[in-house]
Design a protein around this motif. Structure first.
Motif, PDB file in Angstrom:
ATOM      1  N   ASN A 239      48.375 -11.947   2.065  1.00 15.10           N
ATOM      2  CA  ASN A 239      47.902 -11.932   2.022  1.00 15.10           C
ATOM      3  C   ASN A 239      46.564 -11.687   1.297  1.00 15.10           C
ATOM      4  O   ASN A 239      45.464 -10.897   1.801  1.00 15.10           O
ATOM      5  CB  ASN A 239      47.960 -10.795   2.687  1.00 15.10           C
ATOM      6  N   GLU A 240      46.618 -11.488  -0.070  1.00 20.68           N
ATOM      7  CA  GLU A 240      44.940 -10.899  -0.888  1.00 20.68           C
ATOM      8  C   GLU A 240      44.269 -12.307  -0.342  1.00 20.68           C
ATOM      9  O   GLU A 240      44.299 -13.131  -1.025  1.00 20.68           O
ATOM     10  CB  GLU A 240      46.363 -10.285  -1.873  1.00 20.68           C
ATOM     11  N   PRO A 241      43.295 -11.403  -0.411  1.00 19.46           N
ATOM     12  CA  PRO A 241      42.218 -12.993  -0.433  1.00 19.46           C
ATOM     13  C   PRO A 241      41.638 -13.945  -1.444  1.00 19.46           C
ATOM     14  O   PRO A 241      41.551 -15.225  -1.526  1.00 19.46           O
ATOM     15  CB  PRO A 241      40.895 -11.843  -0.134  1.00 19.46           C
ATOM     16  N   TYR A 242      41.801 -12.708  -2.940  1.00 25.78           N
ATOM     17  CA  TYR A 242      41.337 -13.666  -4.317  1.00 25.78           C
ATOM     18  C   TYR A 242      42.620 -14.355  -4.495  1.00 25.78           C
ATOM     19  O   TYR A 242      42.417 -15.104  -4.785  1.00 25.78           O
ATOM     20  CB  TYR A 242      41.465 -12.967  -5.122  1.00 25.78           C
ATOM     21  N   ALA A 243      43.632 -15.001  -3.532  1.00 25.25           N
ATOM     22  CA  ALA A 243      44.915 -16.032  -3.472  1.00 25.25           C
ATOM     23  C   ALA A 243      44.434 -16.796  -3.322  1.00 25.25           C
ATOM     24  O   ALA A 243      45.047 -18.445  -3.470  1.00 25.25           O
ATOM     25  CB  ALA A 243      46.652 -15.306  -2.719  1.00 25.25           C
ATOM     26  N   THR A 244      43.421 -17.181  -2.294  1.00 20.66           N
ATOM     27  CA  THR A 244      42.679 -18.404  -2.297  1.00 20.66           C
ATOM     28  C   THR A 244      41.905 -18.660  -3.315  1.00 20.66           C
ATOM     29  O   THR A 244      41.166 -20.038  -2.738  1.00 20.66           O
ATOM     30  CB  THR A 244      42.023 -18.381  -1.167  1.00 20.66           C
TER      31      THR A 244
ATOM     32  N   PHE B 192      50.167  -9.250  -4.602  1.00 19.49           N
ATOM     33  CA  PHE B 192      50.467 -10.312  -3.292  1.00 19.49           C
ATOM     34  C   PHE B 192      51.411 -10.761  -2.940  1.00 19.49           C
ATOM     35  O   PHE B 192      50.467 -11.211  -1.638  1.00 19.49           O
ATOM     36  CB  PHE B 192      50.134 -11.360  -4.851  1.00 19.49           C
ATOM     37  N   GLY B 193      52.686 -10.139  -2.191  1.00 21.81           N
ATOM     38  CA  GLY B 193      53.602 -10.712  -1.498  1.00 21.81           C
ATOM     39  C   GLY B 193      53.599  -9.440  -0.459  1.00 21.81           C
ATOM     40  O   GLY B 193      54.653  -9.586   0.072  1.00 21.81           O
ATOM     41  N   MET B 194      53.027  -7.774  -0.760  1.00 19.96           N
ATOM     42  CA  MET B 194      53.433  -6.857  -0.625  1.00 19.96           C
ATOM     43  C   MET B 194      52.093  -5.686  -0.106  1.00 19.96           C
ATOM     44  O   MET B 194      50.659  -5.932  -0.209  1.00 19.96           O
ATOM     45  CB  MET B 194      54.479  -5.751  -0.950  1.00 19.96           C
ATOM     46  N   ASN B 195      52.382  -5.183   0.954  1.00 21.91           N
ATOM     47  CA  ASN B 195      50.863  -4.456   1.150  1.00 21.91           C
ATOM     48  C   ASN B 195      51.035  -3.664   0.207  1.00 21.91           C
ATOM     49  O   ASN B 195      51.408  -3.296   0.441  1.00 21.91           O
ATOM     50  CB  ASN B 195      51.093  -4.317   2.368  1.00 21.91           C
ATOM     51  N   GLN B 196      49.594  -3.418  -0.155  1.00 18.78           N
ATOM     52  CA  GLN B 196      48.626  -2.732  -1.419  1.00 18.78           C
ATOM     53  C   GLN B 196      49.131  -1.511  -2.052  1.00 18.78           C
ATOM     54  O   GLN B 196      49.409  -1.154  -2.291  1.00 18.78           O
ATOM     55  CB  GLN B 196      48.089  -3.243  -2.016  1.00 18.78           C
TER      56      GLN B 196
END
Lengths: 389, 389
Positions: free
Chosen positions: A301-306, A147-151
Motif C-alpha cells: 500500500n506504500e505509494p512509492y512501491a509503484t 511496505f507490507g504492514m501498516n506503517q
C-alpha cells in the motif's frame, strides 16, 4: 515468580496445560546444553507424542564465566515465533503456551529433524533448505516492513521488539570486538599476525563501522537476529527456524548475511570439490528471496512501491547488507568469542588454512559489498584462497 | 480525566502549582491559534512575571475539517523539551510542570521573543540564530546518538519516543502526497503544468522514496521533528526552540534539512540582493554543527569513533540527508497542504515565479544531494532561477 523448572515440574506443567490425553504416561528429560536455557523434552510413552518446554535461565555461561542475561528474551522468543507463524507457519515450531514470569515457551518437538549445521558437517545437502529459508526471510521481512504492514502498526511492533540486551551481544561480539584487540577474542596463537593485520586495517574498519551503524539504527524489518545454521532444524523435506531470542527490528539484509556466512564457513571447511551445494544454497536463497519479495511487493500500500526503480533499490540494499554482514559473521566466527564446529573440528594445520582463508574472504565481502552480484560470492571464495600480493 | 482548560481553570492550576508569589494578581488570556492546542498566557499583573500553559486538543483543525489527534503528543513534547534541556538548556523554554492525563505542559513564557519566520518576513536577520541552531542540533543529535549515549539506554529512549501518529503527518504531507496527485495538495491553478511534470518525474520520486524510507526506518538521533522557522522564537541575542510534539528517533539530517528549507523559502521570497543573510545562516548552521559535533566526537565511547574516516562518513551522511529532506520540505511547502507565509503573502505573479523556482530548486536538492558541499546550495538557488532547457 521465576524459578528454574525441574523435570518433575515440567511434567506437572504439561499435565496442567492438558497437552496430552488423560491416560498419557509422561517421561521427561532435560536436553539443553545448559548455557542459556533449560530444554525439557516430554514424551507420552504410550503414543510417542512429545513437546518441548524451553525455559530461559537468568544468566549465560560462556567461556566458563556466567553473566546475567534478561529473562525477557523468552518473551521476545515466543512473540517472534508467533509473529513469524502468522506469515510462514510451515517454517517455525508451533507455540502451545508461554509464561512471561517463568520465562517459558512450550512448543512443538522437532527431534525428528537435525540441526542444519551438524548435518552440513556430516556432508548432508538439505536440498530444500534454501527454498525454505529464502521464503521465510522474504515473507517475514516484507510483512513486517513499511511496505507490507501498516506503517503506524509497524512502529508499535518495533517498539515491542526493542531488545537492547540481546542486540548488545551482536553489537559487541559480531560487529566490534573481532575488529579490535579485545579480550573476548579467541583464536589460535598461529593466527596472531593475520589478526593484527586485520586490526590495523582502517579501510576495513571504516566499512564495518557503517555496518554496525546500520545494525544500531535501521529499524527496517523484524529479524530473527541469529539465523545461523545452528538455529535451523532441517531434513531433506522440512526446515524449521528456531531460537529467535535475538529478534528485533533491524536491517533487511542481516538474517540473509548470517545465513550466507554460515554456509560459507561450512564450504571453506570442506574440500573444494564438495563446496558446490553450499554455493548453490546461497544463490538459491537469494533467488527465492527476491522472487518472493517481488511478488509480495505488488500487495504494498506504500505509494512509492509503484515508482520505477524503488523495488530494485530495496533489493540492492538488502544484498549489499547481506554481503557485508556475512563478512562480519565469517570473521567473528574465526577469531571472535564464539566459533563454529564446522571449522573448529578440523585438525590444526587445515584449520589454520581455513581460518586464514576466512579472514581474507570476510574482509573482501565487507569492503566490496556495494556492487557485488550474488554469484560473485563464490568467485570471491576462489579469489581469496591465496594471499594477494 | 481530560477536559479542555478555561482561562479560569488555567489560573487555578497556576495558583495550585505555586508558580507565582502569594499575593500575585493573575490575569489569563488564551493566545493559541486554536488549531491543535490551547495556549494560555498567565501574567502576574503586579510583577509582570508570566508563564505559558499549553494544552493539546484531541483533534487537529486543518483545511476546515477536524481530525482526531493523539493527546500523547503533549507527553512527547514535554519529555522532548526536558531531554533537550539536559543538553542545551539555553535553547528551549523551561518546563515547570506537565500532566499527562490533562495533556498539559506548563512552561516559560517567551513573549519577549519573536517567531523567527515572522521576523525573517519583516526583513530581520537574527544574527545569532545559526550559531544557536547549529549548536542545538549538534548537541541534541550527538548526545542522543549511539556515539554519545549508552547504546542500550538509547534503544529505550527511542522506544519511549515512538510517535506513530505525528510521524504519519510528516510521512504523508512532507514525503509522499506532494509527489503524487493526492487530494491534500493545495496549489494555484496556474502551477498545474509544473506540478504534473513533478508527479511524472520518476527519477525524482525514486530518490524521494529513499528519503522516506530513511525517515521510516533510521532511528539515529532524537529529532525535534518539525524544526521550521515557525518553531523557533528568536531575538538578536536569544534563540529558543519550541513545539517538539513531532519528536522521535529519526535520521540525523532531518532537522537540519527542515531548517535549511525554511531559510531557503524565505530567501526565494526576497529580492535576490537581500538573500545573503539566509545563505549565511545555512552555511553557518552547518559549520557550527560539524564543529560542535566533531568536538563532542572525542567523548564517544564507541570503539569505531577512533577509526579514521568514520566521523567524516557520519557528517557526510548528515549533509546528504539534510539537503535531501530540505528539497522535500521546499516542495511540500509549495504545493502540499501546509504552506509558508513567506511565500503565500506575496502577490500572485511574484508568488507563482517564486513557487516555480522552489519546485526546480527542491528537485535538484533531492536528486543531487549525495555529493553537494554546503556552499553549493546557494549556487543551486542561482542555477534554478530559470528553467533549464
Amino acid at each position: 515468580m521465576y524459578e528454574p523448572l525441574t523435570e518433575q515440574k515440567a511434567i506437572a506443567l504439561a499435565v496442567r496445560l492438558g497437552l496430552f490425553g488423560k491416560d498419557a504416561l509422561l517421561s521427561c528429560k532435560e536436553i539443553g546444553d545448559g548455557n542459556l536455557n533449560l530444554v525439557f523434552r516430554i514424551v507420552n510413552e504410550r503414543t510417542n507424542d512429545s513437546i518441548i518446554i524451553k525455559q530461559a535461565l537468568p544468566y549465560a555461561k560462556v567461556v566458563g564465566e556466567s553473566w546475567p542475561l534478561t529473562l525477557k528474551r523468552a518473551t521476545i522468543e515466543s512473540q517472534a515465533l508467533r509473529t513469524f507463524a502468522s506469515y510462514v507457519p510451515q517454517y517455525v515450531p508451533k507455540v502451545y503456551y508461554s509464561d512471561e514470569s517463568l520465562a517459558i515457551t512450550v512448543m512443538e518437538d522437532l527431534s525428528h529433524l537435525q540441526i542444519a549445521r551438524r548435518g552440513f558437517i556430516e556432508g548432508k545437502t538439505f536440498p530444500n533448505i534454501s527454498e525454505h529459508i529464502g521464503e521465510f526471510i522474504a515473507k517475514t521481512a516484507f510483512y513486517t516492513s513499511d511496505f507490507g504492514m501498516n506503517q503506524q502498526q509497524k512502529k508499535k511492533l518495533a517498539q515491542q521488539f526493542t531488545n537492547p540486551e540481546l542486540c548488545k551481544i551482536t553489537e559487541d561480539l559480531v560487529l566490534t570486538d573481532p575488529f579490535f584487540d579485545h579480550d573476548t577474542n579467541n583464536f589460535e596463537a598461529e593466527l596472531r599476525a593475520d589478526v593484527e593485520q586485520l586490526w590495523q586495517d582502517d579501510a576495513l574498519k571504516r566499512e564495518t563501522a557503517k555496518l554496525k551503524r546500520r545494525f544500531l539504527t535501521k529499524a527496517d524489518v523484524l529479524l530473527h537476529g541469529d539465523l545461523h545454521t545452528g538455529s535451523i532444524f532441517a531434513s531433506d523435506d522440512e526446515t524449521k527456524v528456531i531460537d529467535p531470542e535475538f529478534a528485533f527490528y533491524g536491517p533487511i539484509g542481516f538474517d540473509l548475511g548470517q545465513f550466507f556466512a554460515n554456509l560459507l564457513l561450512n564450504a571453506l571447511a570442506r574440500d573444494e570439490r564438495d563446496r558446490k551445494p553450499l554455493f548453490h544454497h546461497i544463490e538459491k536463497t537469494w533467488d527465492v528471496f527476491i522472487r518472493t519479495f517481488s511478488e509480495l511487493w505488488r500487495e504494498s500500500n506504500e505509494p512509492y512501491a509503484t515508482v520505477s526503480g524503488v523495488l530494485h533499490d530495496v533489493l540492492r540494499d538488502a544484498l549489499t547488507e547481506a554481503i557485508g554482514f556475512a563478512g562480519c559473521e565469517v570473521i567473528r566466527r574465526t577469531i571472535g568469542l564464539a566459533h563454529v564446529a564446522d571449522v573448529d573440528e578440523l585438525p590444526l594445520e587445515r584449520r589454520l588454512d581455513v581460518k586464514r582463508h576466512a579472514l581474507r574472504l570476510g574482509r573482501e565481502l565487507i569492503v566490496q559489498r556495494e556492487q557485488l552480484p550474488i554469484h560473485a560470492i563464490k568467485q570471491l571464495v576462489q579469489q581469496t584462497v591465496h594471499v594477494n600480493s
